[in-house]
Design a protein around this motif. Structure first.
Motif, short mmCIF file in Angstrom:
data_model
loop_
_atom_site.label_atom_id
_atom_site.label_comp_id
_atom_site.label_asym_id
_atom_site.label_seq_id
_atom_site.Cartn_x
_atom_site.Cartn_y
_atom_site.Cartn_z
N CYS A 1 6.14 -3.23 -5.21
CA CYS A 1 4.87 -3.41 -4.49
C CYS A 1 4.02 -4.44 -5.22
O CYS A 1 3.77 -4.32 -6.43
N LEU B 1 4.35 -4.86 0.10
CA LEU B 1 3.30 -3.88 -0.13
C LEU B 1 3.79 -2.51 0.29
O LEU B 1 4.35 -2.35 1.38
N CYS C 1 -0.72 0.81 -0.38
CA CYS C 1 -1.45 -0.45 -0.56
C CYS C 1 -1.72 -1.12 0.78
O CYS C 1 -2.79 -1.73 0.97
N GLY D 1 0.93 -4.83 -4.77
CA GLY D 1 -0.39 -4.26 -5.00
C GLY D 1 -0.45 -3.38 -6.23
O GLY D 1 -1.22 -3.62 -7.15
N CYS D 2 0.40 -2.35 -6.29
CA CYS D 2 0.34 -1.35 -7.37
C CYS D 2 1.51 -1.42 -8.34
O CYS D 2 1.56 -0.65 -9.28
N GLU E 1 -4.66 0.71 2.18
CA GLU E 1 -5.87 0.32 1.44
C GLU E 1 -6.34 -1.07 1.88
O GLU E 1 -7.54 -1.29 2.07
N ASN E 2 -5.42 -2.01 2.03
CA ASN E 2 -5.78 -3.35 2.50
C ASN E 2 -6.37 -3.29 3.90
O ASN E 2 -7.33 -4.01 4.21
#
Length: 158
Positions: free
Chosen positions: A98, A137, A141, A100-101, A144-145
């Motif tokens: 990912c 992602l 995530c 993102g995280c 969240e986006n």
């Protein structure tokens, strides 16, 4: 009647089969990896300290190195990430990462046979493995986006 404790500790058996000395830190590192796949050294150290509070950073790094060299552990290092570790399963799997995280997830190889990719010119190398990382992602995530985009759009409308 005595029983061999190795029968109840698969980590000890793995170490013996790999020709490595069985030590408390090595057993603890393998146990930590069983519960915390794809962890970095700091996370593994924290888990090992639950079993051996006085273990040093260096002891855990030395164990990770020895276990990786012996083929019991695989070191993963996706671009821009610190090294992460997993128990080697010799099953030719790959990873989703990912953006993102940085979560890593195992995915099976689409061809099923190592090394998965075939080079037109191998420059004389005997290729036996290909590491493949799929980037994107994760669902959390992405959600969240989407929430952040919705919140930004809503604040502009007023």
């Amino acid at each position: 009647m005595s029983t061999d404790t190795a029968d109840h500790h698969p980590e000890r058996t793995l170490l013996r089969h790999a020709g490595l000395r069985v030590t408390r830190p090595r057993v603890a590192v393998l146990s930590a990896l069983r519960d915390h796949q794809h962890s970095d050294a700091a996370t593994i150290l924290e888990a090992v300290r639950e079993q051996i509070p006085a273990v040093s950073h260096q002891a855990v790094y030395d164990c990770l190195h020895a276990l990786t060299q012996a083929g019991l552990v695989r070191s993963l290092q996706p671009a821009g990430s610190s090294a992460r570790y997993e128990l080697r399963r010799h099953d030719n799997h790959h990873h989703l990462v990912c953006r993102g995280c940085s979560q890593l997830v195992d995915v099976p190889c689409s061809t099923g046979v190592a090394p998965c990719l075939h080079l037109e010119d191998n420059h004389g190398y005997l290729v036996d493995e290909a590491e493949i990382y799929y980037w994107g992602l994760c669902p959390d995530c992405r959600a969240e986006n989407a929430r952040a985009t919705t919140a930004t759009s809503s604040s502009r409308v007023t």
